[in-house]
Design a protein around this motif. Structure first.
Motif, PDB file in Angstrom:
ATOM      1  N   MET A   1       0.843  -1.183   0.000  1.00  0.00           N
ATOM      2  CA  MET A   1       0.000   0.000   0.000  1.00  0.00           C
ATOM      3  C   MET A   1       0.886   1.243   0.000  1.00  0.00           C
ATOM      4  SD  MET A   1      -3.249   0.913   2.369  1.00  0.00           S
ATOM      5  CE  MET A   1      -2.532   1.506   3.873  1.00  0.00           C
ATOM      6  N   ILE A   2       0.441   2.245  -0.688  1.00  0.00           N
ATOM      7  CA  ILE A   2       1.173   3.501  -0.804  1.00  0.00           C
ATOM      8  C   ILE A   2       0.223   4.641  -0.454  1.00  0.00           C
ATOM      9  CG2 ILE A   2       0.700   3.660  -3.264  1.00  0.00           C
ATOM     10  CD1 ILE A   2       3.488   4.839  -3.612  1.00  0.00           C
ATOM     11  N   SER A   3       0.712   5.609   0.274  1.00  0.00           N
ATOM     12  CA  SER A   3      -0.144   6.704   0.728  1.00  0.00           C
ATOM     13  C   SER A   3      -0.245   7.799  -0.332  1.00  0.00           C
ATOM     14  CB  SER A   3       0.408   7.308   2.023  1.00  0.00           C
ATOM     15  OG  SER A   3       1.555   8.087   1.752  1.00  0.00           O
ATOM     16  N   PRO A   4      -1.306   8.605  -0.265  1.00  0.00           N
ATOM     17  CA  PRO A   4      -1.415   9.746  -1.183  1.00  0.00           C
ATOM     18  C   PRO A   4      -0.209  10.683  -1.065  1.00  0.00           C
ATOM     19  CG  PRO A   4      -3.524   9.351  -0.129  1.00  0.00           C
ATOM     20  CD  PRO A   4      -2.519   8.456   0.550  1.00  0.00           C
ATOM     21  N   GLN A   5       0.318  10.840   0.131  1.00  0.00           N
ATOM     22  CA  GLN A   5       1.483  11.712   0.338  1.00  0.00           C
ATOM     23  C   GLN A   5       2.714  11.149  -0.381  1.00  0.00           C
ATOM     24  OE1 GLN A   5      -0.491  10.551   2.859  1.00  0.00           O
ATOM     25  NE2 GLN A   5      -1.559  12.420   3.425  1.00  0.00           N
ATOM     26  N   GLN A   6       2.849   9.835  -0.396  1.00  0.00           N
ATOM     27  CA  GLN A   6       3.969   9.213  -1.102  1.00  0.00           C
ATOM     28  C   GLN A   6       3.823   9.389  -2.613  1.00  0.00           C
ATOM     29  OE1 GLN A   6       3.353   5.406   0.921  1.00  0.00           O
ATOM     30  NE2 GLN A   6       5.539   5.416   1.454  1.00  0.00           N
ATOM     31  N   VAL A   7       2.603   9.252  -3.122  1.00  0.00           N
ATOM     32  CA  VAL A   7       2.350   9.461  -4.549  1.00  0.00           C
ATOM     33  C   VAL A   7       2.729  10.898  -4.914  1.00  0.00           C
ATOM     34  CG1 VAL A   7       0.579   9.582  -6.343  1.00  0.00           C
ATOM     35  CG2 VAL A   7       0.536   7.703  -4.682  1.00  0.00           C
ATOM     36  N   GLU A   8       2.282  11.841  -4.103  1.00  0.00           N
ATOM     37  CA  GLU A   8       2.593  13.246  -4.352  1.00  0.00           C
ATOM     38  C   GLU A   8       4.104  13.488  -4.339  1.00  0.00           C
ATOM     39  OE1 GLU A   8       1.818  17.680  -2.426  1.00  0.00           O
ATOM     40  OE2 GLU A   8       0.617  15.985  -1.726  1.00  0.00           O
ATOM     41  N   ALA A   9       4.801  12.924  -3.367  1.00  0.00           N
ATOM     42  CA  ALA A   9       6.254  13.107  -3.248  1.00  0.00           C
ATOM     43  C   ALA A   9       6.982  12.528  -4.458  1.00  0.00           C
ATOM     44  CB  ALA A   9       6.763  12.473  -1.961  1.00  0.00           C
ATOM     45  N   MET A  10       6.536  11.387  -4.962  1.00  0.00           N
ATOM     46  CA  MET A  10       7.187  10.771  -6.109  1.00  0.00           C
ATOM     47  C   MET A  10       7.024  11.636  -7.359  1.00  0.00           C
ATOM     48  SD  MET A  10       6.576   6.797  -5.114  1.00  0.00           S
ATOM     49  CE  MET A  10       5.669   6.161  -6.280  1.00  0.00           C
ATOM     50  N   ILE A  11       5.839  12.204  -7.517  1.00  0.00           N
ATOM     51  CA  ILE A  11       5.602  13.076  -8.673  1.00  0.00           C
ATOM     52  C   ILE A  11       6.443  14.348  -8.558  1.00  0.00           C
ATOM     53  CG2 ILE A  11       3.886  14.488  -9.876  1.00  0.00           C
ATOM     54  CD1 ILE A  11       1.825  12.261  -9.095  1.00  0.00           C
ATOM     55  N   LYS A  12       6.462  14.930  -7.364  1.00  0.00           N
ATOM     56  CA  LYS A  12       7.225  16.174  -7.171  1.00  0.00           C
ATOM     57  C   LYS A  12       8.732  15.956  -7.288  1.00  0.00           C
ATOM     58  CE  LYS A  12       3.959  19.024  -4.705  1.00  0.00           C
ATOM     59  NZ  LYS A  12       3.749  19.887  -3.546  1.00  0.00           N
ATOM     60  N   ALA A  13       9.199  14.760  -7.042  1.00  0.00           N
ATOM     61  CA  ALA A  13      10.622  14.460  -7.215  1.00  0.00           C
ATOM     62  C   ALA A  13      11.025  14.581  -8.691  1.00  0.00           C
ATOM     63  CB  ALA A  13      10.948  13.067  -6.692  1.00  0.00           C
ATOM     64  N   GLU A  14      10.114  14.228  -9.595  1.00  0.00           N
ATOM     65  CA  GLU A  14      10.379  14.311 -11.032  1.00  0.00           C
ATOM     66  C   GLU A  14       9.939  15.642 -11.634  1.00  0.00           C
ATOM     67  OE1 GLU A  14      11.899  12.005 -13.087  1.00  0.00           O
ATOM     68  OE2 GLU A  14      12.386  10.949 -11.246  1.00  0.00           O
ATOM     69  N   LEU A  15       8.904  16.226 -11.064  1.00  0.00           N
ATOM     70  CA  LEU A  15       8.357  17.498 -11.555  1.00  0.00           C
ATOM     71  C   LEU A  15       8.306  18.477 -10.382  1.00  0.00           C
ATOM     72  CD1 LEU A  15       5.367  15.885 -13.496  1.00  0.00           C
ATOM     73  CD2 LEU A  15       7.455  16.774 -14.522  1.00  0.00           C
ATOM     74  N   PRO A  16       9.442  19.063 -10.022  1.00  0.00           N
ATOM     75  CA  PRO A  16       9.536  19.866  -8.797  1.00  0.00           C
ATOM     76  C   PRO A  16       8.565  21.041  -8.711  1.00  0.00           C
ATOM     77  CG  PRO A  16      11.713  19.448  -9.695  1.00  0.00           C
ATOM     78  CD  PRO A  16      10.721  18.959 -10.708  1.00  0.00           C
ATOM     79  N   ALA A  65       2.000  -1.552  -6.341  1.00  0.00           N
ATOM     80  CA  ALA A  65       1.550  -0.765  -5.197  1.00  0.00           C
ATOM     81  C   ALA A  65       0.400   0.143  -5.627  1.00  0.00           C
ATOM     82  CB  ALA A  65       2.697   0.061  -4.617  1.00  0.00           C
ATOM     83  N   ILE A  66       0.425   0.537  -6.903  1.00  0.00           N
ATOM     84  CA  ILE A  66      -0.687   1.286  -7.492  1.00  0.00           C
ATOM     85  C   ILE A  66      -1.278   0.407  -8.581  1.00  0.00           C
ATOM     86  CG2 ILE A  66      -1.362   3.316  -8.816  1.00  0.00           C
ATOM     87  CD1 ILE A  66       0.931   4.843  -7.531  1.00  0.00           C
ATOM     88  N   HIS A  67      -2.551   0.062  -8.436  1.00  0.00           N
ATOM     89  CA  HIS A  67      -3.223  -0.796  -9.417  1.00  0.00           C
ATOM     90  C   HIS A  67      -3.935   0.022 -10.484  1.00  0.00           C
ATOM     91  CE1 HIS A  67      -2.562  -4.619  -7.382  1.00  0.00           C
ATOM     92  NE2 HIS A  67      -2.782  -3.980  -6.261  1.00  0.00           N
ATOM     93  N   ALA A  68      -4.466   1.184 -10.097  1.00  0.00           N
ATOM     94  CA  ALA A  68      -5.228   2.010 -11.038  1.00  0.00           C
ATOM     95  C   ALA A  68      -4.916   3.472 -10.778  1.00  0.00           C
ATOM     96  CB  ALA A  68      -6.719   1.748 -10.874  1.00  0.00           C
ATOM     97  N   LEU A  69      -4.825   4.235 -11.880  1.00  0.00           N
ATOM     98  CA  LEU A  69      -4.506   5.641 -11.797  1.00  0.00           C
ATOM     99  C   LEU A  69      -5.341   6.418 -12.800  1.00  0.00           C
ATOM    100  CD1 LEU A  69      -2.540   7.787 -10.562  1.00  0.00           C
ATOM    101  CD2 LEU A  69      -1.069   7.343 -12.524  1.00  0.00           C
ATOM    102  N   ALA A  70      -6.212   7.273 -12.300  1.00  0.00           N
ATOM    103  CA  ALA A  70      -6.943   8.207 -13.149  1.00  0.00           C
ATOM    104  C   ALA A  70      -6.152   9.508 -13.113  1.00  0.00           C
ATOM    105  CB  ALA A  70      -8.356   8.415 -12.618  1.00  0.00           C
TER     106      ALA A  70
END
Length: 77
Positions: A1-16, A65-70
């Motif tokens: 399981m991955i938290s919304p905060q982790q998803v956000e952090a991963m995106i911001k790491a690539e797109l600051p 860890a992420i099965h579906a992404l809209a």
């Protein structure tokens, strides 16, 4: 399981500069709706914008860890 905060952090790491909004659609931490606003999307087609976000989340998606992404991507304008 991955938290919304982790998803956000991963995106911001690539797109600051990104503004990221993450919603857990099921409460189980594997189905998300994500809106990303970034100047790095300017001049790119929608598929290219999505590829940038998928690239940031590649590890989480390949490990299931992420099965579906809209995904919704926007430029600041």
């Amino acid at each position: 399981m991955i938290s919304p905060q982790q998803v956000e952090a991963m995106i911001k790491a690539e797109l600051p500069d990104a503004q990221v909004e993450v919603q857990d659609l099921t409460g189980g931490g594997d189905h998300y709706q994500v809106t990303v606003v970034s100047s790095q999307f300017e001049g790119k087609r929608l598929v290219q914008q999505h590829q940038l976000v998928y690239g940031a989340l590649n590890e989480a998606m390949s490990s299931e860890a992420i099965h579906a992404l809209a995904l919704k991507t926007l430029t600041p304008q």
